[in-house]
Design a protein around this motif. Structure first.
Motif, PDB file in Angstrom:
ATOM      1  N   ASN A  97       9.632  23.831   1.272  1.00 57.02           N
ATOM      2  CA  ASN A  97      10.770  24.736   1.064  1.00 57.02           C
ATOM      3  C   ASN A  97      11.846  24.141   0.167  1.00 57.02           C
ATOM      4  OD1 ASN A  97       9.694  26.810   2.765  1.00 57.02           O
ATOM      5  ND2 ASN A  97      10.295  25.569   4.539  1.00 57.02           N
ATOM      6  N   LEU A  98      11.421  23.324  -0.789  1.00 54.65           N
ATOM      7  CA  LEU A  98      12.331  22.740  -1.775  1.00 54.65           C
ATOM      8  C   LEU A  98      13.418  21.889  -1.119  1.00 54.65           C
ATOM      9  CD1 LEU A  98      12.774  25.779  -4.208  1.00 54.65           C
ATOM     10  CD2 LEU A  98      11.032  23.972  -4.253  1.00 54.65           C
ATOM     11  N   ALA A  99      13.058  21.223  -0.028  1.00 57.72           N
ATOM     12  CA  ALA A  99      14.015  20.336   0.647  1.00 57.72           C
ATOM     13  C   ALA A  99      14.518  19.288  -0.337  1.00 57.72           C
ATOM     14  CB  ALA A  99      13.357  19.664   1.841  1.00 57.72           C
ATOM     15  N   CYS A 100      15.839  19.131  -0.410  1.00 56.78           N
ATOM     16  CA  CYS A 100      16.459  18.291  -1.435  1.00 56.78           C
ATOM     17  C   CYS A 100      17.229  17.150  -0.787  1.00 56.78           C
ATOM     18  CB  CYS A 100      17.403  19.148  -2.293  1.00 56.78           C
ATOM     19  SG  CYS A 100      18.161  18.244  -3.653  1.00 56.78           S
ATOM     20  N   THR A 101      16.943  15.927  -1.234  1.00 59.90           N
ATOM     21  CA  THR A 101      17.607  14.736  -0.709  1.00 59.90           C
ATOM     22  C   THR A 101      18.170  13.921  -1.859  1.00 59.90           C
ATOM     23  OG1 THR A 101      15.982  14.651   1.089  1.00 59.90           O
ATOM     24  CG2 THR A 101      17.317  12.671   0.711  1.00 59.90           C
ATOM     25  N   LYS A 102      19.426  13.515  -1.749  1.00 61.68           N
ATOM     26  CA  LYS A 102      20.014  12.681  -2.784  1.00 61.68           C
ATOM     27  C   LYS A 102      19.437  11.274  -2.706  1.00 61.68           C
ATOM     28  CE  LYS A 102      24.403  11.361  -4.922  1.00 61.68           C
ATOM     29  NZ  LYS A 102      25.876  11.468  -4.875  1.00 61.68           N
ATOM     30  N   THR A 103      19.103  10.701  -3.857  1.00 61.74           N
ATOM     31  CA  THR A 103      18.541   9.356  -3.900  1.00 61.74           C
ATOM     32  C   THR A 103      19.658   8.322  -4.055  1.00 61.74           C
ATOM     33  OG1 THR A 103      18.299   9.179  -6.303  1.00 61.74           O
ATOM     34  CG2 THR A 103      16.549  10.336  -5.099  1.00 61.74           C
ATOM     35  N   ASN A 104      19.254   7.055  -4.034  1.00 58.23           N
ATOM     36  CA  ASN A 104      20.209   5.957  -4.213  1.00 58.23           C
ATOM     37  C   ASN A 104      20.376   5.561  -5.670  1.00 58.23           C
ATOM     38  OD1 ASN A 104      20.746   5.661  -1.430  1.00 58.23           O
ATOM     39  ND2 ASN A 104      18.886   4.434  -1.161  1.00 58.23           N
ATOM     40  N   TRP A 105      19.873   6.396  -6.576  1.00 60.33           N
ATOM     41  CA  TRP A 105      20.025   6.091  -7.992  1.00 60.33           C
ATOM     42  C   TRP A 105      21.501   6.101  -8.387  1.00 60.33           C
ATOM     43  CZ3 TRP A 105      18.443   4.156 -12.368  1.00 60.33           C
ATOM     44  CH2 TRP A 105      18.986   4.573 -13.573  1.00 60.33           C
ATOM     45  N   HIS A 106      21.934   5.047  -9.059  1.00 59.82           N
ATOM     46  CA  HIS A 106      23.297   4.958  -9.590  1.00 59.82           C
ATOM     47  C   HIS A 106      23.206   4.853 -11.106  1.00 59.82           C
ATOM     48  CE1 HIS A 106      25.159   4.544  -5.658  1.00 59.82           C
ATOM     49  NE2 HIS A 106      24.237   3.644  -5.343  1.00 59.82           N
ATOM     50  N   SER A 107      23.714   5.877 -11.768  1.00 57.52           N
ATOM     51  CA  SER A 107      23.626   5.911 -13.222  1.00 57.52           C
ATOM     52  C   SER A 107      24.294   4.690 -13.835  1.00 57.52           C
ATOM     53  CB  SER A 107      24.292   7.180 -13.757  1.00 57.52           C
ATOM     54  OG  SER A 107      23.621   8.324 -13.282  1.00 57.52           O
ATOM     55  N   THR A 108      23.680   4.190 -14.898  1.00 59.27           N
ATOM     56  CA  THR A 108      24.264   3.096 -15.652  1.00 59.27           C
ATOM     57  C   THR A 108      24.945   3.673 -16.889  1.00 59.27           C
ATOM     58  OG1 THR A 108      22.236   2.762 -16.925  1.00 59.27           O
ATOM     59  CG2 THR A 108      22.448   1.558 -14.845  1.00 59.27           C
ATOM     60  N   SER A 109      25.667   2.844 -17.604  1.00 59.39           N
ATOM     61  CA  SER A 109      26.417   3.325 -18.763  1.00 59.39           C
ATOM     62  C   SER A 109      25.502   3.911 -19.830  1.00 59.39           C
ATOM     63  CB  SER A 109      27.247   2.181 -19.367  1.00 59.39           C
ATOM     64  OG  SER A 109      26.401   1.108 -19.763  1.00 59.39           O
ATOM     65  N   ASN A 110      24.267   3.425 -19.879  1.00 62.52           N
ATOM     66  CA  ASN A 110      23.346   3.928 -20.909  1.00 62.52           C
ATOM     67  C   ASN A 110      22.295   4.871 -20.352  1.00 62.52           C
ATOM     68  OD1 ASN A 110      21.934   1.965 -19.512  1.00 62.52           O
ATOM     69  ND2 ASN A 110      20.758   1.307 -21.289  1.00 62.52           N
ATOM     70  N   LEU A 111      22.403   5.237 -19.063  1.00 62.86           N
ATOM     71  CA  LEU A 111      21.449   6.164 -18.453  1.00 62.86           C
ATOM     72  C   LEU A 111      22.154   7.050 -17.436  1.00 62.86           C
ATOM     73  CD1 LEU A 111      18.221   3.988 -17.939  1.00 62.86           C
ATOM     74  CD2 LEU A 111      18.517   5.924 -19.500  1.00 62.86           C
ATOM     75  N   THR A 112      22.905   8.003 -17.948  1.00 64.25           N
ATOM     76  CA  THR A 112      23.541   8.999 -17.088  1.00 64.25           C
ATOM     77  C   THR A 112      22.844  10.349 -17.228  1.00 64.25           C
ATOM     78  OG1 THR A 112      25.695   7.903 -17.252  1.00 64.25           O
ATOM     79  CG2 THR A 112      25.698  10.199 -16.534  1.00 64.25           C
ATOM     80  N   GLN A 113      22.578  10.742 -18.456  1.00 60.71           N
ATOM     81  CA  GLN A 113      21.856  11.972 -18.725  1.00 60.71           C
ATOM     82  C   GLN A 113      20.599  11.618 -19.507  1.00 60.71           C
ATOM     83  OE1 GLN A 113      24.759  14.486 -20.726  1.00 60.71           O
ATOM     84  NE2 GLN A 113      25.582  15.198 -18.783  1.00 60.71           N
TER      85      GLN A 113
END
Length: 299
Positions: free
Chosen positions: A120-136
């Protein structure tokens, strides 16, 4: 894997803050091809360990609508609406899908979510923390060996879409949620991988619509282009784009400036020619994901 819907006002003032992948005001219309609510179509696992659901293409649009796309019929089947706890104003930006039918959905604020397609498209936030060169970034899984079952998630991006002329190519570990840079690429591609251990990028025109779009096979060790298919007929200011490989062909999801919805382009995997195009009325698709279980050729 996915991507971007860029606010026109931000094109002139990109330094004032991060843009998201979608221009304000895009619609979220009905399934133009008759798809409706419905489940994930899981099915059993075959000898390759892949379920039927893992062999499909999935898309997400700017309004969180999550759908299956069937390349064999060129139709969409809506599965539901994502309810990920993203920050205020954040929208889906890109997506990758692994062999366990888990979608990894990046939002425009740099947060990464784990979405269980068959629950059912259960959504969980991960522990990924964007870096200055990898946000988008765009993203796609590729097998580590041809015909293998072990995958690596590749991402390509930077601090904000369209910032600079190059973006960082990296491997993102979906267990430790760390990234290892492997090189850089020219432009801001969406990525897709294959079960043949290949990595391909869809490079739309730049934010001014001036450069010629292309599909490129990338060297996974440094980001260099190994094969390039130029697509001059798709030139123009991109506002939303995504990318997937299925059945030996590439599937480009593209919406350009002044267009009201996405068009799906089928690109011949052997020579880069456009084999067909399908209007996706009511969709502004910013992410597409397909696992490495997808067929490499159609028998």
């Amino acid at each position: 894997m996915s991507t971007k819907y860029v606010a026109l006002a931000l094109l002139a003032i990109a330094a004032c803050g991060p843009s998201d992948k979608t221009r304000p005001g895009g619609g979220n219309g009905p399934d133009a091809n008759g798809g409706g609510g419905g489940g994930g179509g899981g099915g059993g696992s075959g000898s390759d360990g892949c379920s039927d659901a893992a062999k499909l293409v999935y898309t997400v649009d700017q309004n969180n609508k999550f759908s299956q796309f069937d390349p064999s019929t060129k139709t969409f089947h809506d599965l539901g609406t994502l309810s990920c706890p993203a920050g205020f104003g954040a929208t889906p930006f890109s997506m990758g899908v692994d062999r366990n039918t888990i979608a990894w959905v990046l939002y425009s604020d740099g947060s990464l979510y784990r979405v269980d397609i068959q629950s059912n498209l259960a959504c969980t936030k991960t522990n990924w923390h964007s870096t200055s060169n990898l946000t988008q970034f765009g993203m796609g899984f590729s097998t580590n060996t041809s015909g293998g079952t072990d995958d690596t998630l590749f991402v390509a991006g930077g601090s904000s879409v369209g910032t600079g002329t190059t973006s960082t190519l990296a491997k993102l570990d979906t267990t430790a949620f760390t990234a290892m840079n492997v090189g850089s690429v020219n432009g801001w591609p969406e990525l897709t991988g294959t079960g043949a251990a290949e990595l391909w990028g869809w490079f739309p025109s730049d934010m001014n619509g001036q450069t010629t779009p292309s599909v490129q096979k990338l060297d996974k060790t440094n980001g260099h282009a190994v094969t390039t298919y130029m697509l001059p007929t798709l030139k123009g200011m991109p506002t939303a784009w995504a990318f997937a490989f299925w059945g030996g062909d590439f599937w480009i999801f593209l919406q350009k400036d002044l267009e009201t919805s996405t068009t799906v382009y089928q690109i011949d995997g052997s020579n880069g020619s456009i084999k067909g195009m399908t209007a996706a009325s009511g969709y502004t698709i910013v992410g597409a994901g397909v696992s490495t279980c997808a067929p490499i050729v159609i028998q």
